[in-house]
Scaffold this motif. Structure first.
Motif, PDB file in Angstrom:
ATOM      1  N   TYR B  30      -8.608   5.616  -7.622  1.00  0.00           N
ATOM      2  CA  TYR B  30      -7.305   5.391  -6.845  1.00  0.00           C
ATOM      3  C   TYR B  30      -7.920   5.086  -5.505  1.00  0.00           C
ATOM      4  O   TYR B  30      -8.684   6.019  -4.991  1.00  0.00           O
ATOM      5  CB  TYR B  30      -6.376   6.367  -7.044  1.00  0.00           C
ATOM      6  N   SER B  31      -7.650   3.842  -5.134  1.00  0.00           N
ATOM      7  CA  SER B  31      -8.078   3.536  -3.495  1.00  0.00           C
ATOM      8  C   SER B  31      -7.170   4.359  -2.641  1.00  0.00           C
ATOM      9  O   SER B  31      -6.176   4.167  -2.758  1.00  0.00           O
ATOM     10  CB  SER B  31      -7.973   2.127  -3.340  1.00  0.00           C
ATOM     11  N   TRP B  33      -6.461   3.335   0.170  1.00  0.00           N
ATOM     12  CA  TRP B  33      -6.211   2.403   0.855  1.00  0.00           C
ATOM     13  C   TRP B  33      -4.906   1.687   0.302  1.00  0.00           C
ATOM     14  O   TRP B  33      -4.183   0.876   1.228  1.00  0.00           O
ATOM     15  CB  TRP B  33      -6.879   1.204   1.192  1.00  0.00           C
ATOM     16  N   MET B  34      -4.360   2.225  -0.651  1.00  0.00           N
ATOM     17  CA  MET B  34      -2.936   2.094  -1.160  1.00  0.00           C
ATOM     18  C   MET B  34      -1.924   3.020  -0.528  1.00  0.00           C
ATOM     19  O   MET B  34      -0.773   2.737  -0.411  1.00  0.00           O
ATOM     20  CB  MET B  34      -2.964   2.352  -2.631  1.00  0.00           C
ATOM     21  N   PRO B  36      -1.606   3.858   2.979  1.00  0.00           N
ATOM     22  CA  PRO B  36      -1.069   3.419   4.253  1.00  0.00           C
ATOM     23  C   PRO B  36      -0.012   2.276   3.807  1.00  0.00           C
ATOM     24  O   PRO B  36       0.991   2.412   4.639  1.00  0.00           O
ATOM     25  CB  PRO B  36      -1.964   2.747   5.137  1.00  0.00           C
ATOM     26  N   PRO B  37       0.000   1.097   3.009  1.00  0.00           N
ATOM     27  CA  PRO B  37       1.287   0.444   2.722  1.00  0.00           C
ATOM     28  C   PRO B  37       2.543   1.034   2.300  1.00  0.00           C
ATOM     29  O   PRO B  37       3.456   0.932   2.392  1.00  0.00           O
ATOM     30  CB  PRO B  37       0.695  -0.465   1.928  1.00  0.00           C
ATOM     31  N   LEU B  40       3.800   2.493   5.233  1.00  0.00           N
ATOM     32  CA  LEU B  40       4.667   1.772   6.022  1.00  0.00           C
ATOM     33  C   LEU B  40       5.922   1.121   5.202  1.00  0.00           C
ATOM     34  O   LEU B  40       6.872   1.063   6.050  1.00  0.00           O
ATOM     35  CB  LEU B  40       3.752   0.368   6.048  1.00  0.00           C
ATOM     36  N   ILE B 224       4.233   4.138  -5.238  1.00  0.00           N
ATOM     37  CA  ILE B 224       2.601   3.829  -4.965  1.00  0.00           C
ATOM     38  C   ILE B 224       1.693   5.165  -4.449  1.00  0.00           C
ATOM     39  O   ILE B 224       0.630   4.980  -4.260  1.00  0.00           O
ATOM     40  CB  ILE B 224       2.236   2.573  -4.414  1.00  0.00           C
ATOM     41  N   ARG B 226       0.127   8.646  -3.557  1.00  0.00           N
ATOM     42  CA  ARG B 226      -0.572   9.550  -4.222  1.00  0.00           C
ATOM     43  C   ARG B 226      -1.087  10.613  -3.317  1.00  0.00           C
ATOM     44  O   ARG B 226      -1.336  10.467  -1.986  1.00  0.00           O
ATOM     45  CB  ARG B 226      -1.617   8.883  -5.262  1.00  0.00           C
TER      46      ARG B 226
END
Lengths: 41, 472
Positions: B30-31, B33-34, B36-37, B40, B224, B226
């Motif tokens: 799992y990245s 960088w998922m 922060p959005p 947001l 989304i 985690r």
């Protein structure tokens, strides 16, 4: 519990997630910048 | 979503178990960088609060439609909606902070999403029935709780995913709160124009639509998000072997943290920075026109306010990111010292008629106002560790609520006092600017006194075992 198998995030998922949050924000920024231009007119 | 089965083969938990922390642990691959959005998605929605004023004028004409009629609400009555929401933001962040921390970000984001959508739907009912108390309850109380829970929900999660750049990570989320108003303001005006008719100003339809749109966005965010698996570290990241002077490797329990002088010193720092910033942010339009009559028109002042909201948003990301390199304490020193210099420069800019200098001062001030909010979670993490940082942050936000009252009161009443005592309008704000500069001196001294937390406040191993639900 979730299994320990991998769930690699794809570039498409990343692009979708960032677009979902980023496009409305970008639209808001552009709109505000256009309004802010009135300061220099 | 996964389902847990018990020995009899039936679902062992409630339908909402997918909200639990253990069901949000990221699997390998799992990245980060998922996240922060996801954050947001929540912050962009709740940031609407700063744009609520666009509804005020239309809501004074719900009966009269084209102009206020007898029985229509007054602006002063409507102003309370935002104030109640701000008070409940601070209260709910303080009260629910531990619940948010222990339950995980998905449960908190989901709850905030339900509450935020409900706030708009209840307010729409208030508009339909023309009952202001329903709106006070809907947007003020329920919406305020959504603001508090939603604001703190992704903070500690982001810092756990980005131990190498905690300032940048929280800066990204809290930037969303600043950016939310940039989206909500034009969107709300557009919605009202679409729903407006000969018998309707369009507020009811706009509230219903906003409630539905925000619900969708916040549900996507909660789906989304985690949390990292225990012991997870970013690739190539080597945590410092020893704690630095102002960066602990230990955790402090939330109710223990508020017994430390460090917590209250940081509270004072945030209060001073926020009071000073709110004071100019809310009055920028009137102040610029009165200080530069004939030079800054009402239209230009609106442009200045727009530019300030962009700097408010940008400052949240850039200052917090900078704090990862120069340290949190030093970043606040910059806010206080540079802020002091800028506040005392504003009267000079006014006296010399230097519009460019005035605008520059305001833009930098407002960027540091935003930066103050986004840098503080990482400051708390440095002091008290990551385990309860969300809950501690929640309690610290009472400083924001207090500043929300003190800032406008200071600037409005002192201006009023000066004007009634014969001070020209162009100079009526000078005293306020000097008082704001004085507040930053207080903040500077408080920041100067911040030292590492004493070892006796750190959690012991047996404390950690008894508080197991709040695992990382």
């Amino acid at each position: 519990m979730q299994s320990a198998q991998t769930a690699r995030t794809t570039p498409l998922q990343l692009a979708l997630a960032w677009s979902f949050a980023g496009i409305p924000l970008l639209a808001g920024v552009i709109q505000t910048l256009l309004n802010a231009m009135k300061l220099f007119q | 979503m996964t389902t847990t089965l018990d020995a009899s083969g039936l679902p062992s938990r409630s339908l909402l178990s997918f909200l639990d922390r253990e069901h949000t642990v990221a699997r390998p691959g799992y990245s980060r960088w998922m996240v922060p959005p996801a954050a947001l998605c929540v912050h962009l929605c709740i940031g609407q609060a700063y744009a609520f004023s666009v509804f005020n004028l239309p809501m004074t004409k719900l009966i009269g439609i084209t102009q206020s009629a007898p029985g229509d609400w007054k602006l002063t009555e409507l102003g309370w909606i935002f104030s109640i929401a701000m008070v409940f933001l601070g209260l709910s962040a303080a009260v629910f902070g531990r619940w948010v921390e222990e339950g995980g970000p998905r449960r908190a984001m989901f709850t905030a999403g339900i509450a935020w959508a409900s706030a708009f739907l209840i307010s729409a009912l208030g508009v339909h029935l023309h009952n202001l108390w329903i709106i006070y309850f809907g947007y003020g109380v329920i919406g305020g709780c959504a603001l508090g829970i939603g604001y703190i929900s992704p903070v500690s999660t982001l810092m756990k995913w980005f131990p190498d750049r905690p300032g940048m990570a929280t800066g990204m989320a809290i930037m969303g709160f600043g950016g939310g108003a940039l989206i909500a303001s034009p969107f709300s005006v557009w919605l009202m124009s679409k729903f407006a008719s000969m018998t309707d100003v369009g507020v009811f339809g706009a509230f219903i639509t906003l409630g539905c749109v925000y619900f969708l966005f916040m549900m996507v965010g909660s789906a989304i998000v985690r949390v990292p698996a225990p012991g997870w570290k970013p690739e190539g990241y080597v945590p410092p072997a020893t704690a630095t002077k102002l960066m602990t490797k230990n955790d402090v329990f939330v109710y223990q943290a508020i017994k430390t002088p460090q917590f209250w010193l940081i509270w004072i720092v945030l209060f001073c920075n926020t009071t000073a910033g709110i004071g100019v942010l809310g009055q920028a339009s009137a102040m610029s026109q009165e200080m530069f009559p004939g030079h800054i028109t009402a239209v230009a002042a609106a442009g200045l306010v727009g530019l300030m909201s962009l700097f408010n948003m940008g400052g949240r990301f850039s200052w917090a990111s900078l704090s990862d390199f120069i340290g949190r304490k030093n970043t606040y020193f910059v806010y206080m010292v540079l802020g002091f210099a800028l506040y005392v420069t504003v009267p000079y800019a006014g006296a010399s008629g230097n519009v460019v200098l005035f605008v520059l001062c305001f833009l930098i001030i407002v960027s540091m106002y935003g930066g103050g909010f986004s840098t503080v979670p990482a400051y708390l993490r440095d002091m008290f560790g990551t385990r309860y940082v969300g809950a501690i942050h929640g309690i610290l936000l009472t400083a924001w609520s207090m500043a929300g009252i003190a800032g406008p009161v200071l600037i409005n009443y002192i201006r009023e006092y000066n004007v009634t005592h014969g001070v020209p309008k162009a100079q009526a704000y000078n005293t306020t600017m000097y008082i704001m500069a004085g507040l930053l001196v207080v903040g500077f001294l408080a920041n100067l006194c911040v030292r590492a937390v004493d070892k006796r406040h750190h959690m012991k191993d047996d404390d950690k075992a008894s508080l197991e639900p709040a695992r990382a």
